[in-house]
Enzyme design. Structure first.
Site, PDB file in Angstrom:
ATOM      1  N   ALA A 154       0.899  -1.253   0.035  1.00  0.00           N
ATOM      2  CA  ALA A 154       0.010   0.109   0.153  1.00  0.00           C
ATOM      3  C   ALA A 154       0.931   1.417  -0.087  1.00  0.00           C
ATOM      4  O   ALA A 154       0.566   2.378  -0.435  1.00  0.00           O
ATOM      5  CB  ALA A 154      -0.823   0.066   1.216  1.00  0.00           C
ATOM      6  N   SER A 155       2.119   1.156   0.294  1.00  0.00           N
ATOM      7  CA  SER A 155       2.991   2.150   0.632  1.00  0.00           C
ATOM      8  C   SER A 155       3.497   2.774  -0.886  1.00  0.00           C
ATOM      9  O   SER A 155       4.243   2.026  -1.692  1.00  0.00           O
ATOM     10  CB  SER A 155       4.146   1.854   1.548  1.00  0.00           C
ATOM     11  OG  SER A 155       5.277   3.001   1.132  1.00  0.00           O
TER      12      SER A 155
END
Length: 220
Positions: free
Chosen positions: A11-12
């Site tokens: 998700a980063s």
């Protein structure tokens, strides 16, 4: 070549920039998920390798590097077969570096992280000025792309990987107006055609889900 390990979460955006670079270089590596909610990045073992306790972190044959921009520059400088992704020509490299710094300070820190950090702290309403900061990012990128197909010139570089990882995450907050930002929209579609673009798109969907679950609203 020694063993390469990338630490982070899909998700980063910065982690995704590293994954795009590794894929473009065709490098094999291990991916270790760092559960930030469980505070695994604050463990003694992780802090010993990265006292700044951030993701991503790259471990290459025992040496540890953090910050996505440092990581992707390192990977290309060490492992690329040519300099197309990070030119050796000083002027061309300066343009790539400028875009990387722009992504770090303006796109990620000022536009995206300033919103997500508040949401994580429980601030559900996004102030108008933070929305305007995202709009300004879109406007700058439209200008950068005015005479170029890619973010730092006429061909793909690590600047594209860095910027797209964050910019593709921003529409969960402010949609990109395709009619207004024609060049920006075309650039994103161009990168989506890369055979390894799933290294970004999978994480984008995860990021969207996380933000939506936090119940964000925009200041009226």
């Amino acid at each position: 070549m020694g063993k390469i390990t990338l630490y982070g979460v899909d998700a980063s955006p910065p982690v995704r920039a590293c994954k795009l670079t590794l894929a473009a270089l065709g490098l094999p590596y291990d991916f270790v998920v760092v559960n930030l909610m469980e505070r695994e990045h604050l463990s003694e073992a992780y802090l010993k390798k990265n006292p700044q306790h951030t993701v991503p972190m790259l471990e290459d044959d025992g040496a540890c590097i953090w910050d996505s921009h440092a990581i992707i520059c390192y990977l290309v400088s060490k492992y690329a077969k040519d300099d197309s992704l990070y030119p050796k020509d000083l002027l061309k490299r300066a343009v790539v570096d400028q875009r990387l710094y722009f992504e770090s300070g303006v796109v990620f820190a000022n536009a995206l992280r300033s919103v997500t950090a508040g949401l994580i702290r429980g601030i559900k309403v996004v102030p108008k000025e933070r929305i305007q900061a995202i709009v300004e990012v879109y406007e700058f990128l439209e200008t950068f792309l005015k005479d170029n197909d890619y973010i730092a010139g006429d061909h793909l570089t690590i600047a594209d990987f860095s910027v797209v990882s964050t910019v593709s995450s921003l529409p969960v907050i402010v949609e990109i107006d395709a009619a207004k930002y024609v060049k920006l929209t075309a650039w994103i579609k161009r990168l989506e055609k890369l055979p390894y673009y799933s290294e970004n798109s999978v994480g984008v969907q995860q990021f969207f889900g996380l933000i939506k679950n936090l119940g964000m609203t925009v200041e009226a």
